[in-house]
Motif scaffolding. Structure first.
Motif, short mmCIF file in Angstrom:
data_model
loop_
_atom_site.label_atom_id
_atom_site.label_comp_id
_atom_site.label_asym_id
_atom_site.label_seq_id
_atom_site.Cartn_x
_atom_site.Cartn_y
_atom_site.Cartn_z
N ARG A 8 0.86 -1.19 0.00
CA ARG A 8 0.00 0.00 0.00
C ARG A 8 0.89 1.24 0.00
N GLN A 9 1.90 1.17 0.89
CA GLN A 9 2.87 2.26 1.01
C GLN A 9 3.59 2.48 -0.32
N LEU A 10 4.00 1.36 -0.93
CA LEU A 10 4.76 1.44 -2.17
C LEU A 10 3.93 2.11 -3.28
N ILE A 11 2.65 1.76 -3.33
CA ILE A 11 1.78 2.35 -4.36
C ILE A 11 1.70 3.86 -4.18
N PHE A 12 1.51 4.30 -2.93
CA PHE A 12 1.45 5.75 -2.68
C PHE A 12 2.78 6.42 -3.04
N THR A 13 3.88 5.74 -2.71
CA THR A 13 5.19 6.34 -2.99
C THR A 13 5.41 6.45 -4.50
N LEU A 14 5.14 5.35 -5.21
CA LEU A 14 5.31 5.36 -6.67
C LEU A 14 4.41 6.40 -7.32
N ALA A 15 3.19 6.51 -6.79
CA ALA A 15 2.21 7.43 -7.39
C ALA A 15 2.66 8.88 -7.29
N GLY A 16 3.54 9.16 -6.32
CA GLY A 16 4.04 10.52 -6.16
C GLY A 16 5.18 10.84 -7.13
N ASN A 17 5.66 9.83 -7.85
CA ASN A 17 6.77 10.02 -8.79
C ASN A 17 6.25 10.70 -10.08
N PRO A 18 6.86 11.83 -10.48
CA PRO A 18 6.34 12.58 -11.64
C PRO A 18 6.27 11.76 -12.92
N ALA A 19 7.24 10.86 -13.15
CA ALA A 19 7.22 10.06 -14.38
C ALA A 19 6.03 9.10 -14.36
N VAL A 20 5.78 8.50 -13.19
CA VAL A 20 4.64 7.58 -13.06
C VAL A 20 3.34 8.37 -13.27
N THR A 21 3.28 9.55 -12.66
CA THR A 21 2.06 10.39 -12.80
C THR A 21 1.80 10.67 -14.27
N ARG A 22 2.85 11.08 -15.00
CA ARG A 22 2.68 11.41 -16.43
C ARG A 22 2.19 10.21 -17.21
N PHE A 23 2.80 9.06 -16.96
CA PHE A 23 2.46 7.85 -17.70
C PHE A 23 1.01 7.43 -17.42
N VAL A 24 0.68 7.38 -16.12
CA VAL A 24 -0.67 6.90 -15.75
C VAL A 24 -1.74 7.90 -16.21
N THR A 25 -1.43 9.19 -16.12
CA THR A 25 -2.41 10.19 -16.55
C THR A 25 -2.70 10.02 -18.04
#
Ligand SMILES: Cc1cc2nc3c(=O)[nH]c(=O)nc-3n(C[C@H](O)[C@H](O)[C@H](O)COP(=O)(O)OP(=O)(O)OC[C@H]3O[C@@H](n4cnc5c(N)ncnc54)[C@H](O)[C@@H]3O)c2cc1C
Length: 309
Positions: A8-25
């Motif tokens: 759960r923690q890892l998902i929140f941490t990854l989600a805060g990463n700008p590259a992940v945000t750009r990709f998922v968005t």
């Protein structure tokens, strides 16, 4: 079995990463967000709303958006809620509106958030529609409760309600402090990434607190929206409700669009008021991440969709 805490923690941490945000968005709706979101615009949401109403589900509709940092963005959200209200009226949809305080500008200024909520409530209350003020992460709990109390100086318990999160230690006290308002409360476990200094890290403790909060509230005769997909918890509470002879018009169940739809149908078929929460809009990232963090196994279907292309 409880999901390992780290994932759960890892998902929140990854989600805060700008590259992940750009990709998922960019690709998220195709990768799985569409399972939880009723569409990116109002017409799509209305279509889903109509269908669910026809299947016998009343609704809570949220226009996605949170943590706005500009007054203009909050004003745009207000305009969208007013359009939503008009559309619900025009199409005769059985739904209330759910709003995040940070979408109304709570982070910018408390006064701004109050004025924005009040603008919406003037219209919804006149139309006889209810508004739920949601609860976000713990830095906003106090301000949100203040906002709710202030709104209640002008609007009734039938016009506006609040949410309490069972994972917060403070919720038992907040429930007591709110009792004079005879509030309509939605009870949830809590969806944010909170430290052990403010929230129970242990799931069993959260569930125990959830039971106690709802029972205390119902014992007082106040209205409870039991918002959970946890069937065991629901059955425990139904046992309490039946033992105390609490009438069915004092509570309802609520679940999120796309989560345990079969359980939603079962509860409807048993004759309970079963409200489905449908979010819509383009700002679905934070909402989607919380749905993944609640059930890290959901990341599996995102990855499978990614591999399938
Ligand atoms: C109507 C509604 C409104 C809400 N409003 C708020 C709010 O204002 N503030 C807030 O902090 N939280 C809110 N939440 C979210 C809530 O806090 C929980 O994070 C969420 O409901 C998951 O907890 P649970 O009670 O379903 O129990 P859990 O113990 O987490 O889940 C029980 C079971 O439900 C299923 N399930 C749960 N989540 C998922 C998922 N994402 N994907 C697939 N299956 C799942 C699984 O089968 C799981 O075993 C809301 C929830 C609902 C239903």
């Amino acid at each position: 079995m409880a999901e390992p805490h780290w994932s759960r923690q890892l998902i929140f941490t990854l989600a805060g990463n700008p590259a992940v945000t750009r990709f998922v968005t960019r690709y998220g709706m195709r990768l799985g967000a569409s399972r939880f979101v009723a569409g990116e615009d109002l017409p799509s949401a209305l279509q889903v709303a109509r269908q669910l109403n026809d299947e016998g589900f009343p609704l809570a509709v949220q226009f996605l958006g949170e943590h706005v940092t500009r007054a203009e963005a909050a004003a745009e959200a207000v305009e969208e809620y007013l359009r939503l209200l008009s559309a619900l009226e025009e199409h005769g949809i059985d739904a209330y509106i759910s709003i995040k305080p940070s979408q109304m500008g709570l982070e910018v200024d408390e006064e701004l958030a109050y004025a924005n909520c009040r603008r919406i409530l003037e219209r919804t209350a006149a139309a006889g529609r209810f508004v739920r003020i949601e609860m976000e992460d713990s830095p906003y709990t106090e301000k949100t409760l203040r906002l709710y109390r202030r709104l209640r100086e002008h609007f009734g318990t039938q016009d506006v309600g609040i949410v309490l999160q069972a994972y917060l230690y403070r919720s038992a006290e907040d429930l007591e402090a709110l009792a004079d308002l005879q509030p309509n409360i939605r009870f949830v476990k809590g969806a944010y990434n909170e430290p052990a200094s403010v929230a129970y890290p242990d799931k069993a403790e959260v569930d125990r607190n959830y039971r106690q909060l709802v029972q205390r509230h119902l014992e007082r005769g106040h209205y409870a929206a039991i918002a959970t997909h946890d069937d065991r918890l629901m059955e425990d509470l139904l046992g309490f409700i039946e033992a105390r002879g609490i009438p069915r018009d004092r509570f309802e169940f609520q679940m999120l669009y796309g989560i345990r739809p079969q359980l939603q149908r079962q509860m409807r078929d048993r004759g309970y008021r079963m409200r489905v929460y449908i979010p819509y809009g383009r700002d679905w990232y934070g909402y989607f991440v919380r749905r993944l963090a609640e059930r890290p196994a959901n990341v599996g279907f995102v990855l499978r969709n990614l591999i399938r292309g």
